[in-house]
Design an enzyme around this catalytic site. Structure first.
Site: not given
Length: 429
Positions: A15-16, A206, A202, A45, A12-13, A191, A188
């Site tokens: 990883g890339c 943390k 979230d 996936r 995803g964001t 979500e 963006g």
């Protein structure tokens, strides 16, 4: 020059972004580590999805556990997400095989951190997670290593950029929560289902990890008092400004006589407090230590670049052979601290009431507060036409959560009170 062969599970964001950063700064990383970082295997996936990185020459796995078991992979980056399922299974598999793991998965660590730390130590490998908290801010290394000589008194943090953006925009524009949330989704920053962000989940994940590092206990997500920002109205933000405060979704962990207090909820903080200046999508963490006093960490808490920066920083540590306990102390020494009940919390409060504008209202409210040993510090009362709805805003001197909630329950029963009282805690920083 040696080579560290990396497998990335999740494209995803983050990883890339991690792939792109390793390629872009390859020479710099080699200079600083004496090793080459090479991504040799990936897992996601959807193979057909177009991605902004070159995957040529990398082995592709459909099963992240198979990637972890690949003998050609030295270290596993788990960037799948989720507290259970493939992410947890992949990390367990890698550690079982004696491979170091880098993860950005705060939910998994908040629920399983003590177990995974124990597995990593038994295997003699590193479980690194700088990217799991506050994106590009190196708060994990700061707490675990840079401030290791300090007894930590308190940690306060703005730990979710989406919520901070919404509250900042509401203050700057005067618009309501729903309108600003829709804008954040269009940009963006939020979500389609924003619940994890705006309901505080979230940030609470943390906070559980920061509290573990700061106080040497196992992460206890279930012990955190969690409130989100849905109930914060534009009128509350305007009154906060008038009273000299700003509203932030703040996570706080501190040791009290009753035990470890962990709470995540909207707070009013003084305008001149450093953390009040952390705006937009930025995160900020203030650590108070006995010998350093207060240290503010601020930066971007999410996004491809900041989070990838933290992932690669952990890979650099592994390439250098750096070894530190996953949660700051050996897993066998992680304490089960008593949990301070929220009812025992002591502090000041902001209260907003919508009442019928008629004589005797304030006297009735004051009587209830007096009966519950709550004293008023400041009061804003504006009249309109008799019989109309009007806000009454007050702040209290320090009292306990139990007294305040009991007083508000009684006030809500008064005939002149038209809606549920709104309460926001005031944090003295």
């Amino acid at each position: 020059m040696g080579k560290l062969r990396i497998g990335i599970a999740g494209l995803g964001t983050v990883g890339c972004g991690t792939l792109a950063l390793i390629e872009r700064n390859r020479a710099l990383i080699e200079q600083r580590t004496g090793q080459t970082l090479e991504v040799v295997a990936v897992c996601a996936r959807d193979r057909a999805r177009t991605r902004p990185v070159d995957l040529a020459g990398m082995r592709w796995f459909d099963d992240p556990k198979a990637l972890a078991a690949d003998p050609g992979v030295d270290v596993v980056c788990e960037l799948i997400g989720g507290s259970e399922g493939p992410a947890l299974e992949t990390v367990r598999e890698a550690l079982r095989l004696g491979k170091p793991v880098v993860t950005a998965n705060k939910a998994m660590l908040a629920h399983h951190g003590a177990e995974l730390a124990r597995l990593a130590e038994q295997a003699g490998v590193q479980l690194a997670w700088e990217a799991a908290v506050a994106g590009g801010i190196p708060i994990v290394k700061s707490l675990r290593e840079g401030l290791a000589a300090n007894r930590i008194r308190r940690v306060n943090g703005i730990l979710n950029g989406t919520s901070n953006y919404i509250l900042t925009s509401m203050r700057e524009t005067g618009r309501d929560f729903e309108t600003v949330l829709a804008e954040a989704q269009a940009l963006g920053y939020a979500e389609a289902d924003p619940s994890f962000d705006v309901d505080g989940i979230d940030a609470a994940h943390k906070l559980a990890l920061l509290a573990s590092l700061a106080f040497g206990g196992r992460p206890r997500f279930d012990a955190i008092h969690v409130e989100g920002i849905r109930h914060v109205a534009a009128i509350d933000i305007a009154f906060a400004e008038e009273l000299g405060y700003r509203i932030k979704l703040l996570g706080t962990a501190r040791m009290t006589p009753e035990g470890l207090e962990q709470r995540l909820h909207p707070c009013m903080v003084a305008k001149d407090a450093p953390i009040a200046q952390v705006n937009g999508v930025f995160n900020g963490v203030v650590v108070e230590g006995e010998d350093v006093d207060a240290v503010l960490h601020e930066g971007r808490g999410a996004g491809a670049g900041p989070t990838a920066s933290a992932v690669v920083a952990d890979l650099v540590d592994i390439a250098r052979g750096t070894r530190v306990p996953t949660l700051g102390v050996p897993a066998e020494r992680l304490a089960d601290h008593p949990i301070a009940p929220m009812a025992a919390h002591e502090g000041s409060y902001y209260i907003r009431l919508m009442v019928v504008d008629r004589s005797g209202v304030m006297a009735d409210i004051s009587a209830v507060l007096r009966d519950h040993d709550v004293s008023i510090e400041a009061l804003i009362q504006r009249s309109r036409n008799p019989g109309q709805a009007v806000p009454i805003v007050l702040t209290s001197h320090e009292t306990t959560e139990a007294r305040m909630t009991a007083a508000l329950a009684r006030i809500a029963e008064l005939e002149v009170v038209l809606e549920q009282p709104r309460m926001i805690r005031i944090e003295r920083l």
